[in-house]
Write an enzyme that holds these catalytic residues in place. Structure first.
Site, PDB file in Angstrom:
ATOM      1  N   LYS A 173      39.115  57.181  18.183  1.00  0.00           N
ATOM      2  CA  LYS A 173      40.119  57.603  17.196  1.00  0.00           C
ATOM      3  C   LYS A 173      39.649  58.735  16.270  1.00  0.00           C
ATOM      4  O   LYS A 173      40.121  58.883  15.151  1.00  0.00           O
ATOM      5  CB  LYS A 173      40.633  56.426  16.335  1.00  0.00           C
ATOM      6  N   GLY A 189      39.427  62.093  17.538  1.00  0.00           N
ATOM      7  CA  GLY A 189      39.851  63.402  18.029  1.00  0.00           C
ATOM      8  C   GLY A 189      39.569  63.643  19.505  1.00  0.00           C
ATOM      9  O   GLY A 189      39.597  64.788  19.971  1.00  0.00           O
ATOM     10  N   TRP A 196      43.511  62.238  30.879  1.00  0.00           N
ATOM     11  CA  TRP A 196      42.402  61.383  31.325  1.00  0.00           C
ATOM     12  C   TRP A 196      41.787  61.858  32.634  1.00  0.00           C
ATOM     13  O   TRP A 196      40.697  61.444  32.989  1.00  0.00           O
ATOM     14  CB  TRP A 196      42.851  59.923  31.422  1.00  0.00           C
ATOM     15  N   HIS A 198      32.741  58.084  24.697  1.00  0.00           N
ATOM     16  CA  HIS A 198      32.572  57.317  23.455  1.00  0.00           C
ATOM     17  C   HIS A 198      31.172  56.696  23.396  1.00  0.00           C
ATOM     18  O   HIS A 198      30.877  55.938  22.479  1.00  0.00           O
ATOM     19  CB  HIS A 198      33.600  56.179  23.378  1.00  0.00           C
ATOM     20  N   ARG A 255      35.210  61.984  12.191  1.00  0.00           N
ATOM     21  CA  ARG A 255      36.412  61.898  11.365  1.00  0.00           C
ATOM     22  C   ARG A 255      36.146  60.934  10.222  1.00  0.00           C
ATOM     23  O   ARG A 255      35.361  59.978  10.376  1.00  0.00           O
ATOM     24  CB  ARG A 255      37.575  61.397  12.219  1.00  0.00           C
ATOM     25  N   SER A 282      43.845  54.645  12.109  1.00  0.00           N
ATOM     26  CA  SER A 282      44.340  55.046  13.427  1.00  0.00           C
ATOM     27  C   SER A 282      44.087  53.932  14.442  1.00  0.00           C
ATOM     28  O   SER A 282      44.959  53.590  15.250  1.00  0.00           O
ATOM     29  CB  SER A 282      43.647  56.342  13.855  1.00  0.00           C
ATOM     30  N   TYR A 303      37.171  66.315  12.514  1.00  0.00           N
ATOM     31  CA  TYR A 303      38.617  66.257  12.749  1.00  0.00           C
ATOM     32  C   TYR A 303      39.333  67.006  11.634  1.00  0.00           C
ATOM     33  O   TYR A 303      40.298  67.737  11.873  1.00  0.00           O
ATOM     34  CB  TYR A 303      39.024  64.781  12.794  1.00  0.00           C
ATOM     35  N   PHE A 319      49.535  69.504  17.109  1.00  0.00           N
ATOM     36  CA  PHE A 319      50.015  68.126  17.193  1.00  0.00           C
ATOM     37  C   PHE A 319      51.395  68.063  17.847  1.00  0.00           C
ATOM     38  O   PHE A 319      51.623  67.276  18.769  1.00  0.00           O
ATOM     39  CB  PHE A 319      50.039  67.512  15.784  1.00  0.00           C
ATOM     40  N   MET A 360      51.380  68.980  21.615  1.00  0.00           N
ATOM     41  CA  MET A 360      50.779  67.894  22.391  1.00  0.00           C
ATOM     42  C   MET A 360      51.708  66.689  22.472  1.00  0.00           C
ATOM     43  O   MET A 360      51.806  66.027  23.492  1.00  0.00           O
ATOM     44  CB  MET A 360      49.438  67.485  21.792  1.00  0.00           C
TER      45      MET A 360
END
Ligand code: PPS
Length: 284
Positions: A43, A45, A71, A98, A120, A128, A183, A219, A222
């Site tokens: 969460k 970015g 993905w 991650h 972030r 988020s 972020y 944003f 997307m």
């Protein structure tokens, strides 16, 4: 709930996207020198970088972001999809992960692959993530906001504690192979952030190309892009009526969620865990 997650080096990861095979595949993955990986705590970015990296690496070619789901165009190193699409990736390959630094595969350390670590504000990360747990059918119900805060601060969440992740990558000793960005920088001035990223990756992009890329990874663009907004995912896995994946896309939404008591508790735990670290952070 136990059957929703795999335990991996003290962290939980969702079974929907990960398996012991995919985690082994990540460990055996052979990095190439021109690979570019964006590392993130969840969460922070990630999906944004799945838009940015292919655009920057191709000098603004829209084909990948308009024809390949995020993905598959910039796969997660640790997820099941990678094995299925790895042969279709063209170099320089964009990847995301991650994983904390100490769980990166050996070949990564032996390569010259570059890393962009996106951080972030942890309070916004938590907010988020809270909404994400409500909409994702493959994640445990988050409980109340207060209960979720305890889980977050104790690291009983996906990929463990935010502070541990942060510390692992901040102390990575990767020298000029790693770039740190927030972020909040992306939100505040996307073209400037894109210039930093393209310089780091040795791409000399014209101002026109930077502006074009900025437009396509905004944003709203997307959110309207089927290949990036997760609308291809069945509702039982992600229910955008509960909360869209591309939810708000702002910095500071925590102010609409934290009580002053929660803010004090959160800040004191994070400060304590980062005490004595040599790096400084723009928040807290
Ligand atoms: S995940 O599940 O770890 O892959 O999630 P991740 O992509 O890291 O984080 C999701 C949050 O990133 C926001 N996002 C954006 N914000 C601004 N602009 C753009 N283009 C953008 N793309 C993704 C997304 O909205 C999630 O944050 P919140 O605060 O929930 O809106």
């Amino acid at each position: 709930s136990e059957d929703m997650y795999i335990h991996y080096h003290g962290m939980i990861v969702p079974k929907e996207a990960h398996s012991s095979e995919s985690l082994t595949f990540a460990q055996e993955f052979v990095f190439k020198d021109d690979d570019v990986v964006s590392a993130t705590y969840p969460k922070s970015g990630t999906v944004w970088m799945q838009e940015i990296l292919p655009l920057v690496l191709t000098g603004g070619d829209l084909t990948p972001i308009q024809t390949i789901p995020n993905w598959d165009r910039a796969p997660w190193l640790e997820e099941k999809r990678l094995a299925l699409v790895v042969d279709q990736l063209t170099s320089p390959r964009p990847l995301v992960t991650h994983l904390p630094y100490h769980l990166m595969p050996q070949s990564f350390h032996n390569s010259k692959a570059k890393v962009i670590y996106v951080m972030r504000n942890p309070k916004d990360v938590m907010v988020s993530s809270y909404y994400f747990h409500q909409m994702a059918g493959f994640l445990e119900d988050p409980g109340t906001f207060d209960e979720f805060m305890d889980k977050f601060l104790e690291g009983r969440v996906l990929f463990g504690k935010w502070t541990d992740h942060m510390k692992s990558w901040r102390c990575s000793e990767l020298g000029d192979r790693i770039m740190y960005i927030t972020y909040e920088e992306l939100v505040q001035d996307l073209p400037a952030a894109l210039r930093r990223i393209s310089d780091f990756l040795g791409r000399n992009l014209s101002e026109e190309t930077i502006q074009k890329i900025a437009k396509h990874c905004s944003f709203n663009t997307m959110k309207a892009n089927q290949m990036s907004n997760f609308s291809l995912v069945p509702k039982i896995y992600m229910d955008s009526d509960k909360s869209p994946f591309l939810r708000k896309g702002v910095a500071g939404d925590w102010k609409n969620h934290f009580t002053s008591e929660q803010l004090a508790r959160f800040t004191s735990v994070i400060r304590k865990e980062l005490k004595g670290e040599s790096f400084s952070l723009p928040w807290s």
